[in-house]
Design a protein around this motif. Structure first.
Motif, mmCIF file in Angstrom:
data_model
loop_
_atom_site.group_PDB
_atom_site.id
_atom_site.type_symbol
_atom_site.label_atom_id
_atom_site.label_comp_id
_atom_site.label_asym_id
_atom_site.label_seq_id
_atom_site.Cartn_x
_atom_site.Cartn_y
_atom_site.Cartn_z
ATOM 1 N N ASP A 141 64.511 18.131 17.723
ATOM 2 C CA ASP A 141 63.056 18.143 17.687
ATOM 3 C C ASP A 141 62.544 16.919 16.932
ATOM 4 O O ASP A 141 63.183 16.434 15.988
ATOM 5 C CB ASP A 141 62.541 19.402 16.988
ATOM 6 N N HIS B 201 51.965 15.376 27.487
ATOM 7 C CA HIS B 201 51.562 16.696 27.003
ATOM 8 C C HIS B 201 50.269 17.099 27.696
ATOM 9 O O HIS B 201 49.366 16.291 27.868
ATOM 10 C CB HIS B 201 51.344 16.656 25.483
ATOM 11 N N GLY C 83 54.107 21.003 19.770
ATOM 12 C CA GLY C 83 54.701 21.950 20.719
ATOM 13 C C GLY C 83 55.557 21.235 21.743
ATOM 14 O O GLY C 83 56.170 20.194 21.466
ATOM 15 N N THR C 84 55.602 21.799 22.941
ATOM 16 C CA THR C 84 56.472 21.267 23.996
ATOM 17 C C THR C 84 55.821 20.111 24.752
ATOM 18 O O THR C 84 54.691 20.226 25.215
ATOM 19 C CB THR C 84 56.849 22.376 24.989
ATOM 20 N N THR D 146 62.314 18.436 28.787
ATOM 21 C CA THR D 146 61.302 18.768 27.789
ATOM 22 C C THR D 146 61.798 18.383 26.398
ATOM 23 O O THR D 146 62.989 18.172 26.173
ATOM 24 C CB THR D 146 60.952 20.271 27.792
ATOM 25 N N ARG E 159 60.413 18.979 21.967
ATOM 26 C CA ARG E 159 59.413 19.544 21.067
ATOM 27 C C ARG E 159 59.031 18.529 19.994
ATOM 28 O O ARG E 159 59.893 17.906 19.382
ATOM 29 C CB ARG E 159 59.928 20.812 20.393
ATOM 30 N N GLN F 41 56.894 18.514 16.509
ATOM 31 C CA GLN F 41 56.452 19.530 15.562
ATOM 32 C C GLN F 41 55.786 18.926 14.333
ATOM 33 O O GLN F 41 56.024 17.777 13.970
ATOM 34 C CB GLN F 41 57.649 20.374 15.117
ATOM 35 N N GLN G 73 53.640 33.806 8.243
ATOM 36 C CA GLN G 73 54.939 33.362 8.734
ATOM 37 C C GLN G 73 56.085 34.012 7.949
ATOM 38 O O GLN G 73 56.000 34.152 6.732
ATOM 39 C CB GLN G 73 55.056 31.844 8.627
ATOM 40 N N THR H 257 58.803 27.169 13.671
ATOM 41 C CA THR H 257 58.231 27.764 14.879
ATOM 42 C C THR H 257 58.234 26.710 15.981
ATOM 43 O O THR H 257 58.708 25.594 15.785
ATOM 44 C CB THR H 257 56.782 28.238 14.634
ATOM 45 N N ALA H 258 57.665 27.060 17.121
ATOM 46 C CA ALA H 258 57.619 26.113 18.241
ATOM 47 C C ALA H 258 56.802 24.870 17.901
ATOM 48 O O ALA H 258 57.059 23.788 18.421
ATOM 49 C CB ALA H 258 57.037 26.796 19.472
ATOM 50 N N THR H 259 55.826 25.015 17.000
ATOM 51 C CA THR H 259 54.944 23.894 16.678
ATOM 52 C C THR H 259 55.204 23.285 15.306
ATOM 53 O O THR H 259 54.647 22.231 14.997
ATOM 54 C CB THR H 259 53.471 24.338 16.716
ATOM 55 N N THR H 260 56.039 23.932 14.505
ATOM 56 C CA THR H 260 56.228 23.508 13.122
ATOM 57 C C THR H 260 57.712 23.491 12.776
ATOM 58 O O THR H 260 58.435 24.449 13.065
ATOM 59 C CB THR H 260 55.491 24.449 12.158
#
Length: 263
Positions: free
Chosen positions: A48, A80, A131-132, A154, A156, A158, A200, A247-250
């Motif tokens: 990532d 994106h 994110g992705t 793809t 990610r 973050q 979280q 997470t997916a974004t962090t």
């Protein structure tokens, strides 16, 4: 928007000149007719891309392109958004041609690589960009036919997270209660600071003095402003820390261990 370099191929090593033109049906028709096939697409070595407020990184995309007519040139970039025509982010903004190595003289299979700089302060000013991201891969064969695959892979991207820890009292009597506090924050690209990450799951971990590994004691949910607070029993000298798995974004974050002397 879709980006396509304009290519004039005088030889297999001719450089690409970059321009932005509208999407056409040619790419889809070419793919349906058995054009270039892309595989083994890897971004950032499979890791990532985690960005703080001022992080600067070099990101590399590698891929393989196969075409029965031979590959004259190929390129790839990250985008994106809901689709390529409505993309709200493109990296790099002006994609260069990849550096491709042929597996044979007829260039029916080439392995390609492109690298570009990412500057968080310049390229990421909205938190919604975390994110992705998708990889658009494209190629021009030796007969001047084009193929584009909007989602060849793809990756990610973050937001960088930070977590702190403080265990008290220090020292503490064996069997008494240790209170462990901290805070989970993450880069806010819009405000230019680090803000609390609420709701979280964060793991409280302990490593006994002289030991080499941490053991998870419990999971704590971050509160308002990302605050963390929990208690545990004092059993032995050692280090307490909080670990946020991400997470997916962090991205993930781990606090440095805080030592407690148990007497």
């Amino acid at each position: 928007m879709r980006i396509r370099p304009a290519v004039a191929v005088a030889s297999l090593t001719t450089a690409l000149a970059v321009s932005v033109i509208p999407a056409t049906a040619q790419a889809a028709d070419r793919a349906a007719a058995g054009g270039t096939v892309f595989s083994d697409v890897v971004v950032n070595g499979g890791k990532d891309v985690v960005l703080g407020l001022t992080t600067r990184k070099t990101v590399t995309i590698t891929w393989t392109a196969k075409d029965p007519d031979g590959v004259a040139a190929s390129w790839a970039y990250l985008w994106h958004g809901p689709n390529t025509d409505d993309a709200d982010g493109i990296l790099p903004q002006y994609p260069p041609a990849g550096t491709c190595t042929a597996a044979s003289a007829d260039r029916t299979t080439v392995t390609c690589k492109t690298s570009f700089g990412v500057d968080a302060a310049r390229d990421f000013r909205r938190n919604g960009l975390a994110g992705t991201w998708k990889v658009l891969a494209a190629a021009q064969d030796t007969g001047d036919d084009w193929t584009e695959t909007d989602v060849a892979g793809t990756a990610r991207i973050q937001r960088l997270a930070k977590v702190t820890v403080n265990a008290s009292p220090e020292p503490v009597k064996k069997g008494r209660t240790v209170t462990v506090t901290g805070r989970l924050t993450r880069a806010n690209w819009e405000s230019g600071g680090y803000t609390g990450y609420q709701g979280q799951p964060v793991r409280l971990q302990f490593r006994k003095k002289g030991g080499s590994a941490y053991t998870t004691l419990k999971t704590v949910t971050s509160g308002s402003g990302g605050t963390l607070r929990t208690t545990t029993g004092a059993k032995a000298d050692g280090y307490f820390r909080f670990l946020f798995p991400g997470t997916a974004t962090t991205g993930p974050a781990t606090a440095a261990g805080d030592f407690v002397d148990v007497r």
